[in-house]
Design an enzyme around this catalytic site. Structure first.
Site, PDB file in Angstrom:
ATOM      1  N   ASN A 210      46.951  43.244  54.204  1.00 36.06           N
ATOM      2  CA  ASN A 210      45.668  42.567  53.999  1.00 36.06           C
ATOM      3  C   ASN A 210      45.900  41.055  53.975  1.00 36.06           C
ATOM      4  OD1 ASN A 210      46.065  41.671  51.105  1.00 36.06           O
ATOM      5  ND2 ASN A 210      46.400  43.875  50.912  1.00 36.06           N
ATOM      6  N   ILE A 307      49.025  50.795  40.085  1.00 36.95           N
ATOM      7  CA  ILE A 307      50.029  50.216  39.177  1.00 36.95           C
ATOM      8  C   ILE A 307      49.377  49.765  37.868  1.00 36.95           C
ATOM      9  CG2 ILE A 307      51.822  48.441  38.945  1.00 36.95           C
ATOM     10  CD1 ILE A 307      51.735  48.298  42.100  1.00 36.95           C
ATOM     11  N   PHE A 323      42.609  42.029  38.118  1.00 38.91           N
ATOM     12  CA  PHE A 323      41.808  41.196  39.014  1.00 38.91           C
ATOM     13  C   PHE A 323      40.922  42.138  39.813  1.00 38.91           C
ATOM     14  CE2 PHE A 323      42.960  36.623  39.626  1.00 38.91           C
ATOM     15  CZ  PHE A 323      43.787  36.504  38.520  1.00 38.91           C
ATOM     16  N   LYS A 337      35.195  48.291  36.871  1.00 38.55           N
ATOM     17  CA  LYS A 337      36.647  48.420  37.038  1.00 38.55           C
ATOM     18  C   LYS A 337      37.354  48.181  35.704  1.00 38.55           C
ATOM     19  CE  LYS A 337      37.643  47.455  41.633  1.00 38.55           C
ATOM     20  NZ  LYS A 337      37.875  46.542  42.738  1.00 38.55           N
TER      21      LYS A 337
END
Ligand code: PMT
Length: 398
Positions: A210, A307, A323, A337
């Site tokens: 990405n 992770i 993040f 999230k």
């Protein structure tokens, strides 16, 4: 804005070949917004002339203890009076010895003795001079007197030898000086973090990745180390210099990143996931380059380990900061999230605002709500995140 913006720095330049680095340092200090006043010793002037420093700093250069340009003829007192720091770079073995013993027989040594501002030296000398007993003892003495020492580094020396004693590069001295002025709000903390993209190999020449540049993560690693933390930065493949004082562990794929994070976690107080980790990887890896055909082809994908979720779910989890990079509905998606992964703090940003570029606009989400930070360069945004993080850690400690 740099930590050096608006600061007045007196830069002492003594007589070593590394004096050429001081010229670049003056340029970098000026670019960072500092006001620089150069004090050049007789030895320093043999390597680089006063004209160079005057042109680069835009200020008169001082060398003579008896210089009549200062109205009261007290350059040795007045130059340091309203300075934020005196930095001597390069500092020769001889200069360090004279500093250690309080000699004051030229403008620079006198200025260093008659001061109440911080004094920093960046040593530069031959390997044997650096290792010599008197230099060791003199360094211990000046450290004992509260003088800060930047470096030196190791590497090729002008004399042809290789070893310790090289003055840090101008960029490294600048980075160290910025760090010097940052409050040590993370002192004693160990921070493990991820940054950059992952690369999930399909065959020996292709893979899924990405557009993360690593800039946000590296800026945050630098801000954490400058705030006094020990930092381990598990990084995908990026073309960025490692921030001074940060331990970087290279990890290209999500699985490699997970292993490196687990290895680095013991003793960690904080985990920060800045990396743009691929959610999926190819189900299998082709050992040889896949050949072109006219057939349609598809690549089966399997989920990667999450992770951050795994670290946050541990019984001994450190304080976890996530993040979230979203292309829309930032508040909804980011807060969802944060709650799903049970994170005390999450930094949300829009892909269009922060991915790849030098600036970012972020919103911090925690149990108290949303806290937007103004759009700024990633170094400034990183400092804002560190301030918020440090305040949360301090509140938890009680
Ligand atoms: O690198 P730059 O060009 O400077 O860009 C910075 C950035 C936009 C990449 C950065 O600011 C950012 O938002 N990073 C997180 C990007 C992301 O992939 O977010 P996410 O929503 O997919 O993942 C949420 C969190 O879980 C992240 O902390 C991520 O590191 C973590 N994660 C995700 C998937 C996974 N398998 N493992 C993880 O740890």
């Amino acid at each position: 804005m740099s930590e050096l913006q608006g600061r007045k720095i007196v830069l002492g330049v003594t007589g070593g070949i590394a004096a050429y680095k001081a010229a670049e340092l003056v340029r970098l200090l000026g670019k960072a917004g500092a006001e620089v006043h150069v004090v050049l010793t007789e030895g320093g002037a043999r390597f680089v002339t006063a004209v160079t420093f005057q042109a680069l700093s835009g200020n008169p250069v001082w060398s003579d203890l008896w210089d009549p340009r200062m109205a009261n003829n007290m350059a040795h007192i007045d130059l340091g009076r309203d300075a934020d720091a005196i930095l001597v770079a390069p500092a020769t073995a001889d200069f360090i010895a004279r500093l250690a013993h309080g000699l004051a027989d030229d403008l620079l040594t006198t200025l260093c003795l008659a001061r109440d501002v911080p004094l920093i030296v960046a040593p530069a000398m031959n390997r044997q001079m650096w290792e010599a007993g008197p230099t060791r003892r003199n360094l211990a003495l000046i450290r004992g007197d509260g003088v800060t020492v930047f470096g030196p580094g190791a590497g090729d020396q002008a004399c042809g030898e290789v070893g310790m004693g090289r003055m840090l590069e101008a960029e490294e001295v600048l980075e160290s000086l910025e760090g010097f002025f940052v409050p040590k709000s993370l002192a004693g903390r160990k921070v493990v973090m991820t940054a950059g993209p992952t690369f999930e190999a399909i065959d020996p020449v292709r893979g899924i990745t990405n557009i993360s540049s690593g800039k946000m993560g590296y800026a945050l690693a630098r801000a954490c180390v400058q705030a006094g933390a020990e930092v381990v930065l598990v990084s995908g493949d990026v073309a960025l210099p490692v921030p001074l004082g940060v331990r970087r562990v290279a990890a290209a794929s999500a699985q490699a990143m997970r292993t490196a994070v687990v290895d680095a976690l013991p003793g960690a107080d904080v985990f920060i996931g800045v990396a743009a980790v691929a959610d999926y990887r190819p189900a299998s890896y082709a050992a040889h380059k896949i050949k072109k055909s006219d057939e349609e082809m598809s690549i089966p994908l399997v989920p990667n380990p999450d992770i951050l979720a795994e670290v946050a779910a541990r019984a001994d989890a450190p304080f976890c900061v996530g993040f979230a990079a979203e292309s829309r509905n930032l508040d909804d998606y980011a807060e969802t999230k944060r709650r799903r992964k049970k994170l005390p703090l999450l930094v949300g940003n829009l892909v269009s605002d922060g991915m790849g570029g030098d600036e970012n606009s972020v919103v911090l989400f925690d149990d108290e709500g949303r806290h937007p930070l103004p759009r700024a360069g990633k170094a400034v945004v990183a400092r804002g995140i560190v301030n918020h993080l440090a305040a949360m850690l301090a509140a938890r400690r009680g």
